[in-house]
Scaffold this motif. Structure first.
Motif, PDB file in Angstrom:
ATOM      1  N   SER A  20       0.790  -1.310   0.051  1.00 50.58           N
ATOM      2  CA  SER A  20       0.043  -0.160   0.056  1.00 50.58           C
ATOM      3  C   SER A  20       0.584   1.470  -0.172  1.00 50.58           C
ATOM      4  O   SER A  20       1.882   1.289   0.463  1.00 50.58           O
ATOM      5  CB  SER A  20      -1.021   0.180   1.375  1.00 50.58           C
ATOM      6  N   LYS A  21       0.221   2.359  -0.451  1.00 51.32           N
ATOM      7  CA  LYS A  21       0.905   3.771  -0.549  1.00 51.32           C
ATOM      8  C   LYS A  21       0.660   4.515   0.678  1.00 51.32           C
ATOM      9  O   LYS A  21       1.558   5.284   1.045  1.00 51.32           O
ATOM     10  CB  LYS A  21       0.603   4.468  -1.703  1.00 51.32           C
ATOM     11  N   LYS A  22      -0.136   4.039   1.550  1.00 46.92           N
ATOM     12  CA  LYS A  22      -0.818   4.559   2.824  1.00 46.92           C
ATOM     13  C   LYS A  22      -1.883   3.756   3.487  1.00 46.92           C
ATOM     14  O   LYS A  22      -2.360   3.074   2.678  1.00 46.92           O
ATOM     15  CB  LYS A  22      -1.528   6.140   2.245  1.00 46.92           C
ATOM     16  N   SER A  23      -1.703   3.996   4.739  1.00 49.45           N
ATOM     17  CA  SER A  23      -2.745   3.169   5.612  1.00 49.45           C
ATOM     18  C   SER A  23      -3.029   4.079   6.550  1.00 49.45           C
ATOM     19  O   SER A  23      -2.626   5.223   6.964  1.00 49.45           O
ATOM     20  CB  SER A  23      -2.206   1.763   6.071  1.00 49.45           C
ATOM     21  N   VAL A  24      -4.369   4.031   7.227  1.00 49.09           N
ATOM     22  CA  VAL A  24      -4.883   4.603   8.183  1.00 49.09           C
ATOM     23  C   VAL A  24      -5.939   4.199   8.983  1.00 49.09           C
ATOM     24  O   VAL A  24      -6.698   3.194   8.590  1.00 49.09           O
ATOM     25  CB  VAL A  24      -5.594   6.261   7.656  1.00 49.09           C
ATOM     26  N   ARG A  25      -5.794   4.259  10.557  1.00 50.60           N
ATOM     27  CA  ARG A  25      -6.738   3.525  11.109  1.00 50.60           C
ATOM     28  C   ARG A  25      -8.129   4.480  11.170  1.00 50.60           C
ATOM     29  O   ARG A  25      -8.170   5.550  11.313  1.00 50.60           O
ATOM     30  CB  ARG A  25      -6.224   3.553  12.679  1.00 50.60           C
ATOM     31  N   ILE A  26      -9.278   3.701  11.130  1.00 48.04           N
ATOM     32  CA  ILE A  26     -10.472   4.171  11.124  1.00 48.04           C
ATOM     33  C   ILE A  26     -11.499   3.550  12.116  1.00 48.04           C
ATOM     34  O   ILE A  26     -11.677   2.307  12.419  1.00 48.04           O
ATOM     35  CB  ILE A  26     -11.123   3.893   9.714  1.00 48.04           C
ATOM     36  N   VAL A  27     -11.970   4.427  13.051  1.00 48.42           N
ATOM     37  CA  VAL A  27     -13.125   4.024  14.104  1.00 48.42           C
ATOM     38  C   VAL A  27     -14.304   4.717  13.633  1.00 48.42           C
ATOM     39  O   VAL A  27     -14.303   6.054  13.441  1.00 48.42           O
ATOM     40  CB  VAL A  27     -12.692   4.202  15.381  1.00 48.42           C
ATOM     41  N   GLN A  28     -15.503   4.282  13.439  1.00 50.28           N
ATOM     42  CA  GLN A  28     -16.747   4.668  13.140  1.00 50.28           C
ATOM     43  C   GLN A  28     -18.001   4.164  13.526  1.00 50.28           C
ATOM     44  O   GLN A  28     -17.901   3.111  14.093  1.00 50.28           O
ATOM     45  CB  GLN A  28     -16.853   4.771  11.575  1.00 50.28           C
ATOM     46  N   GLY A  29     -18.970   5.071  13.863  1.00 48.26           N
ATOM     47  CA  GLY A  29     -20.238   4.838  14.027  1.00 48.26           C
ATOM     48  C   GLY A  29     -21.361   5.240  13.428  1.00 48.26           C
ATOM     49  O   GLY A  29     -21.153   6.127  12.837  1.00 48.26           O
ATOM     50  N   TYR A  30     -22.749   5.138  13.639  1.00 47.46           N
ATOM     51  CA  TYR A  30     -23.810   5.570  12.855  1.00 47.46           C
ATOM     52  C   TYR A  30     -24.637   6.257  13.971  1.00 47.46           C
ATOM     53  O   TYR A  30     -25.174   5.599  14.699  1.00 47.46           O
ATOM     54  CB  TYR A  30     -24.432   4.288  12.282  1.00 47.46           C
ATOM     55  N   LEU A  31     -25.180   7.424  13.532  1.00 42.75           N
ATOM     56  CA  LEU A  31     -26.139   8.196  14.291  1.00 42.75           C
ATOM     57  C   LEU A  31     -27.740   7.611  13.615  1.00 42.75           C
ATOM     58  O   LEU A  31     -28.581   7.650  14.379  1.00 42.75           O
ATOM     59  CB  LEU A  31     -26.072   9.580  14.115  1.00 42.75           C
ATOM     60  N   SER A  32     -27.559   7.140  12.399  1.00 42.43           N
ATOM     61  CA  SER A  32     -28.555   6.591  11.535  1.00 42.43           C
ATOM     62  C   SER A  32     -28.141   5.454  10.663  1.00 42.43           C
ATOM     63  O   SER A  32     -27.436   5.686   9.989  1.00 42.43           O
ATOM     64  CB  SER A  32     -29.297   7.509  11.094  1.00 42.43           C
TER      65      SER A  32
END
Length: 156
Positions: A20-32
């Motif tokens: 990969s040329k780049k990586s990032v950690r993602i944390v997400q949730g949903y309001l709807s």
């Protein structure tokens, strides 16, 4: 109106950190998380985002998308009031024959799931497929992040 057009694939385990040329950690949730409009809160690296997505096309490859950057502090406040279930993943950006594949390796209740998305100019656009791509799952709702928080991969 902003339109997102993409295809989604299952991925065979690979060392994406090496290609990969780049990586990032993602944390997400949903309001709807209703299909007609999902409202997502995301912390991606050092930035926060609020995203609204509309219902998908018949093929599942395109839908309305609106996104606004917000502070990480605001994102944390909104994550605290999201629906139950959090998506935690590392996103790798992998270039292949003129396209950038976003490869998501999931953790927590979705550990073991790896999917790749590629954004397109049209639903009919051809895509060269790297050897690590497996079955196409475009339009299969169980692979939507908003569904993975409700019915995680570990429960299938």
């Amino acid at each position: 109106m902003a339109q997102e057009i993409e295809r989604k694939y299952l991925v065979q385990p690979t060392d994406f950190s090496a290609i990969s040329k780049k990586s990032v950690r993602i944390v997400q949730g949903y309001l709807s998380s209703v299909p007609e409009r999902t409202v997502r809160v995301r912390i991606k690296g050092e930035a926060g985002f609020l995203t609204i997505k509309g219902i998908g096309s018949a093929s599942g490859a395109s839908r309305y998308e609106w996104e606004k950057q917000i502070s990480v502090e605001e994102a944390k406040e909104l994550l605290a009031i999201c629906e139950p279930g959090v998506i935690d993943k590392t996103r790798y950006l992998v270039d292949f024959e003129g396209h950038t594949f976003e490869v998501d390796e999931f953790y927590g209740d979705n550990q073991g799931l790896i999917v790749a998305e590629v954004e397109l100019e049209s639903e009919e656009q051809a895509v060269a497929k790297p050897a690590w791509l497996a079955e196409e799952v475009t339009g299969d709702a169980k692979y939507y992040n908003s569904m993975l928080m409700k019915a995680p991969y570990s429960t299938w």
